[in-house]
Design a protein around this motif. Structure first.
Motif, PDB file in Angstrom:
ATOM      1  N   ARG A 191      51.405  46.015  51.725  1.00 19.53           N
ATOM      2  CA  ARG A 191      50.089  45.633  52.216  1.00 19.53           C
ATOM      3  C   ARG A 191      50.090  45.825  53.721  1.00 19.53           C
ATOM      4  N   THR A 197      51.858  28.601  33.621  1.00 18.43           N
ATOM      5  CA  THR A 197      50.617  29.234  34.058  1.00 18.43           C
ATOM      6  C   THR A 197      49.729  29.461  32.850  1.00 18.43           C
ATOM      7  N   LEU A 239      43.642  37.452  33.974  1.00 14.93           N
ATOM      8  CA  LEU A 239      44.060  36.698  35.149  1.00 14.93           C
ATOM      9  C   LEU A 239      45.307  35.918  34.763  1.00 14.93           C
ATOM     10  N   ARG A 254      45.432  32.860  39.192  1.00 13.12           N
ATOM     11  CA  ARG A 254      44.262  33.425  39.882  1.00 13.12           C
ATOM     12  C   ARG A 254      44.471  34.889  40.246  1.00 13.12           C
ATOM     13  N   THR A 255      45.522  35.506  39.696  1.00 19.79           N
ATOM     14  CA  THR A 255      45.882  36.871  40.079  1.00 19.79           C
ATOM     15  C   THR A 255      45.403  37.876  39.042  1.00 19.79           C
ATOM     16  N   CYS A 288      45.193  41.147  36.794  1.00 19.14           N
ATOM     17  CA  CYS A 288      46.267  42.005  36.311  1.00 19.14           C
ATOM     18  C   CYS A 288      45.828  42.723  35.045  1.00 19.14           C
ATOM     19  N   PHE A 331      49.932  43.841  38.309  1.00 19.63           N
ATOM     20  CA  PHE A 331      48.876  43.296  39.157  1.00 19.63           C
ATOM     21  C   PHE A 331      47.903  44.404  39.577  1.00 19.63           C
ATOM     22  N   ARG A 332      46.649  44.043  39.718  1.00 20.27           N
ATOM     23  CA  ARG A 332      45.646  45.016  40.169  1.00 20.27           C
ATOM     24  C   ARG A 332      45.933  45.472  41.594  1.00 20.27           C
ATOM     25  N   LEU A 356      51.292  42.206  45.547  1.00 16.02           N
ATOM     26  CA  LEU A 356      51.340  40.950  46.290  1.00 16.02           C
ATOM     27  C   LEU A 356      51.759  41.197  47.734  1.00 16.02           C
ATOM     28  N   SER A 357      51.433  40.251  48.586  1.00 15.67           N
ATOM     29  CA  SER A 357      51.827  40.341  49.987  1.00 15.67           C
ATOM     30  C   SER A 357      53.291  39.940  50.143  1.00 15.67           C
ATOM     31  N   LEU A 388      50.986  32.217  41.393  1.00 16.98           N
ATOM     32  CA  LEU A 388      50.047  33.273  41.057  1.00 16.98           C
ATOM     33  C   LEU A 388      48.621  32.712  40.915  1.00 16.98           C
TER      34      LEU A 388
END
Length: 206
Positions: A32, A134, A171, A174-175, A177, A191-192, A195-196, A206
């Motif tokens: 990122r 999750t 999801l 909240r991620t 995918c 993941f779409r 991640l950072s 997540l």
């Protein structure tokens, strides 16, 4: 008597040598970056050297604009955009000699791993989160409880009793995918957006 080389020609030659000093390694790393507007965007490297990196991305910024980038395996780098390219840009890296040496070592390892066909060192790519419980929420609205087995920058493995369809949006927490693979007792998601890396540790939620 040999004619003296004009100072401008010597300077241009020096810059050409400097550009060749850092050998570029073809390498695809997810990451990122943050531009002057302080917004974060996903990217993927095309090639990289200790002095610069070329990435593909959706938002390119402007030549001369400062950018901070986080790349898997490499971590945080910063510099200025030197060229706008089709589908991305090139970043001239600003770094201390020690940081450049570290980048060179990482690139050597990545290049050797690719040439020798070595497996990925998952210890440096995946984490097991402290908060493992999750929920998977499908685009259809269905919700399924799950447990996170491990997470990488690009996806996660989840223990789940339900066999969910492949290639559907979801999801995880909240991620956003997509479900890409089944394995015994669970599934893998991609993941779409990656991640950072700056928050990639066992405290990740997540």
């Amino acid at each position: 008597m040999a004619q003296a080389t004009p100072l401008s020609a010597r300077f241009a030659a020096g810059r050409a040598v400097d550009r060749r000093r850092h050998f570029r390694v073809p390498v695809a790393l997810l990451g990122r970056y943050m531009l002057a507007d302080r917004q974060e965007y996903p990217c993927q490297t095309v090639d990289m050297s200790p002095g610069g990196v070329r990435v593909v991305c959706a938002v390119c910024g402007a030549v001369g604009e400062r950018a901070v980038m986080y790349l898997e395996h490499v971590g945080r780098i910063e510099g200025t955009i030197s060229r706008i390219l089709p589908g991305g840009f090139a970043l001239a890296i600003s770094a201390t000699p020690r940081k450049r040496d570290k980048i060179a070592s990482q690139l050597t390892w990545l290049a050797n791993r690719a040439v020798l066909g070595l497996p990925e060192d998952r210890r440096h790519e995946r984490v097991v989160p402290r908060q493992a419980l999750t929920t998977i929420r499908l685009d259809s609205g269905r919700e399924v409880p799950a447990r996170v087995v491990d997470i990488s920058l690009s996806g996660a493995a989840l223990a789940c009793e339900s066999e969910l369809p492949l290639d559907v949006g979801a999801l995880v927490g909240r991620t956003p995918c997509k479900i890409v693979r089944h394995f015994k007792g669970g599934l893998a998601v991609e993941f779409r957006l990656p991640l950072s890396p700056d928050r990639f540790d066992e405290n990740l939620v997540l």
